[in-house]
Design an enzyme around this catalytic site. Sequence first.
Site, PDB file in Angstrom:
ATOM      1  N   PRO A 145      12.796  -6.393 -18.312  1.00 50.75           N
ATOM      2  CG  PRO A 145      12.757  -6.741 -16.015  1.00 50.75           C
ATOM      3  CD  PRO A 145      13.548  -6.072 -17.095  1.00 50.75           C
ATOM      4  CG  ASP A 194      14.471  -6.912 -29.901  1.00 54.85           C
ATOM      5  OD1 ASP A 194      14.758  -7.896 -30.620  1.00 54.85           O
ATOM      6  OD2 ASP A 194      14.386  -6.970 -28.672  1.00 54.85           O
TER       7      ASP A 194
END
Length: 698
Positions: A488, A600
């Site tokens: 996160p 990613d």
Amino acid sequence: MLGAYSCLLFILGASAANDNITPSQSIRDGETLVSVNGTFELGFFSPGTSAKRYLGIWYKRVSPRTVAWVANRETPLTDQSGLLNVTSKGIVLLDGRDRIFWSSNTSITMKNPVVQLMDSGNLVLTDGNYNSLLWQSFDHPCDTLLPGMKLGRNFKTGMDRHLSSWKSINDPAPGEFSLWIDTHGFPQLVLRKGSVLQYRAGSWNGLGFTGTPPLKENVPLCDYKFVINENEVYYECDAKGPAVSRLWVNQSGLVLRSIWSSQQDVWFLAYYAPLDRCDLYSVCGANARCTTNSSRRCDCLEGFVPKSPNNWSEGCVRERELKCRNGDEFPKYVKLKLPDTSSSWFNASMNLKECSELCSKNCSCTAYANSDVERGGSGCLLWFGDLMDMKEYNDGGQDLYIRIASERGRSVTKKQVGIIIASVLLMAMFIVASLFCIWRKKLKKQGLTKMSHMKEDMELWEFDFASIAKATDNFASYNKLGEGGFGPVYKGTLVEGQEIAVKRLSKGSGQGMEEFKNEVTLIARLQHRNLVKLLGCCIQADESMLIYEYMPNKSLDFFIFDQARATFLDWQKRIHIVGGIARGILYLHQDSRMRIIHRDLKASNVLLDNDMNPKISDFGMARIFGGDEIQTNTHKVVGTYGYMSPEYAAEGLFSVKSDVFSFGVLVLEIVSGKKNWRFSHPDHDHNLLGHVRVENNT
Ligand SMILES: *[C@@H]1O[C@H](CO)[C@@H](O)[C@H](O)[C@H]1NC(C)=O
Ligand SMILES: *[C@@H]1O[C@H](CO)[C@@H](O)[C@H](O)[C@H]1NC(C)=O
Ligand SMILES: *[C@@H]1O[C@H](CO)[C@@H](O)[C@H](O)[C@H]1NC(C)=O
Ligand SMILES: *[C@@H]1O[C@H](CO)[C@@H](O)[C@H](O)[C@H]1NC(C)=O
Ligand SMILES: *[C@@H]1O[C@H](CO)[C@@H](O)[C@H](O)[C@H]1NC(C)=O
Ligand SMILES: *[C@@H]1O[C@H](CO)[C@@H](O)[C@H](O)[C@H]1NC(C)=O
Ligand SMILES: *[C@@H]1O[C@H](CO)[C@@H](O)[C@H](O)[C@H]1NC(C)=O
Ligand SMILES: *[C@@H]1O[C@H](CO)[C@@H](O)[C@H](O)[C@H]1NC(C)=O
């Protein structure tokens, strides 16, 4: 005059006797019984094109004939010699040669048996007085549940009333599909195909079944009842008003509620289920929910990741192991079909707060919810183990609280913690603190607190944990900016007022502290105006964090996928953004001192500065995670579906080409403003990529 009067009496008498028979009477093929108000009729019939004869009950005023109940479903007569008798042993169906085709199987011998067809469609057998009910057709349903009929189980008698579809319109024998109340755990309505669970209408929540469409009634059909007590569990519709309605299971396995319109002479469908592909039992596997909105139908619950990236039906597994007690939290999900309750526990008199406490106390409890949603909610339902068969509604559904390991780690602050435990903890904390000090001193000796020993004009800081915790309000959820494949990201404000973005790396890189710092130093040397600037890092016990400059304009996905915000991005700006991303990737792949494969690349990893210049974030993660080898990290599925090249998704092979693939998807998204995976088209099932390919070929 008198003659006419007695004749009238005779007619009235005869018609009144028409709804019942006694041992001196019988019903032959061709004769019928009619209920007192003429709603139902009992007699012999041949279904569809069949020539076989069955004894059944149908609606008298409905045409074409709609049969609600059949006596000899599996034992038809082959000719019209059928005869219905009532004897001291009960009801028997005979043929011309006195062979028994069906009987009510009553064990008691009766003195004055009477069989009567009621206006509800129920055929009842009594012994003289009407209080002595000995047998009724409502206890032996076929494919139709009429108002007043119970679907469910009686624990005292062992009777399990269920519906079963006809084999075909020509054969009323039990077909493949059956509808039951499953009484394991919290009772729920289930449709089975053979013995396999096909569709779960779900548990009763006071208003309806959690897995059936909300019933928008124009005419009030029923007072619905769902009764659970120690003697029995059943569902029943009590007829309300004059509407004629029935619940039934058709031969293709649909559960339908039909209403008869006498004006138009047709059966209307009030609703039916299963409704869509999400209703197929557990289509997404464990710990996932199914949505009908997007072309991707399955989503893992928060805190879960796909077990296998290529096969959604294998479901999802926990991202982080549960910590139990105070280390776990229960995020709330809304508009859900509640998961399978067959192994859940319930208490109807608890409230949500008591329910929540009970669930948090027991580590094997994985979720909780109100069992009843009426009047603001009441009752408690607890789940243990995997959560199966959830669906997300646009409208309707229920709240569910699902246990996941908290990211904040354990905080032992409960008042109830006893003195002994507290002192043990204090001692433990003291030891940890001493060790931590020794460790810090060691680091200090190596001069790493301010890592400004580099030649270039660049400062890299090691932030201490306390200041990062303070900057992010202890990693408060309202400061959370998003979640990348590696952990996160939180927004923070340092004491000096500088805004930062803190990436909290998930554990499992397998790296030592020393290697991690070396990596960070290397990555920090990558400087390009299309890469986000790394300010430093923070290391606390087994946790590592990266500190970046904060980008006020959030990320690209925030703009391109939102109709209103997309208007900020004219074609000029979009070209500028695409060019910037390309330059950033080129730098990572070729022009920098080391070759970095991003792995990613996606819209949410492209951040925008004040002037809408794109800056790639999360680069260098693959290095930090020891991902230079050709392999995927088993703790984590790195990458995002929709952006992964086929060879990476399927075999874990990645190279610079994988980034180029993701870049291609990203360009299509920037141009079209549509998400690759959320893309849907009325003509086909392809995602955006497939759509472009199809369009190009035609
Ligand atoms: C059935 O009832 C008829 C008269 O209603 C009677 O003649 C016949 O014997 C009965 N059959 C049996 C098997 O009871
Ligand atoms: C039969 O019809 C009458 C008059 O419409 C009504 O009062 C009565 O309740 C009905 N009986 C049943 C069993 O439905
Ligand atoms: C009646 O009982 C017999 C033997 O117990 C059973 O085989 C048969 O299926 C029963 N018939 C009905 C209609 O329940
Ligand atoms: C079952 O009902 C659905 C919905 O009305 C209908 O589309 C389907 O054809 C029915 N199946 C059969 C075998 O009649
Ligand atoms: C599904 O679509 C509805 C209406 O189009 C929207 O309100 C809802 O947020 C969407 N849900 C998801 C999960 O995308
Ligand atoms: C996906 O997983 C399910 C359940 O494990 C299995 O039955 C199915 O064959 C798998 N499909 C593919 C394409 O591997
Ligand atoms: C259900 O909850 C109520 C209220 O908390 C409690 O009094 C009762 O004992 C509970 N029943 C069971 C079976 O746990
Ligand atoms: C937690 O719940 C499970 C399932 O109901 C039960 O078997 C177990 O004893 C419970 N554990 C505690 C500590 O209450």
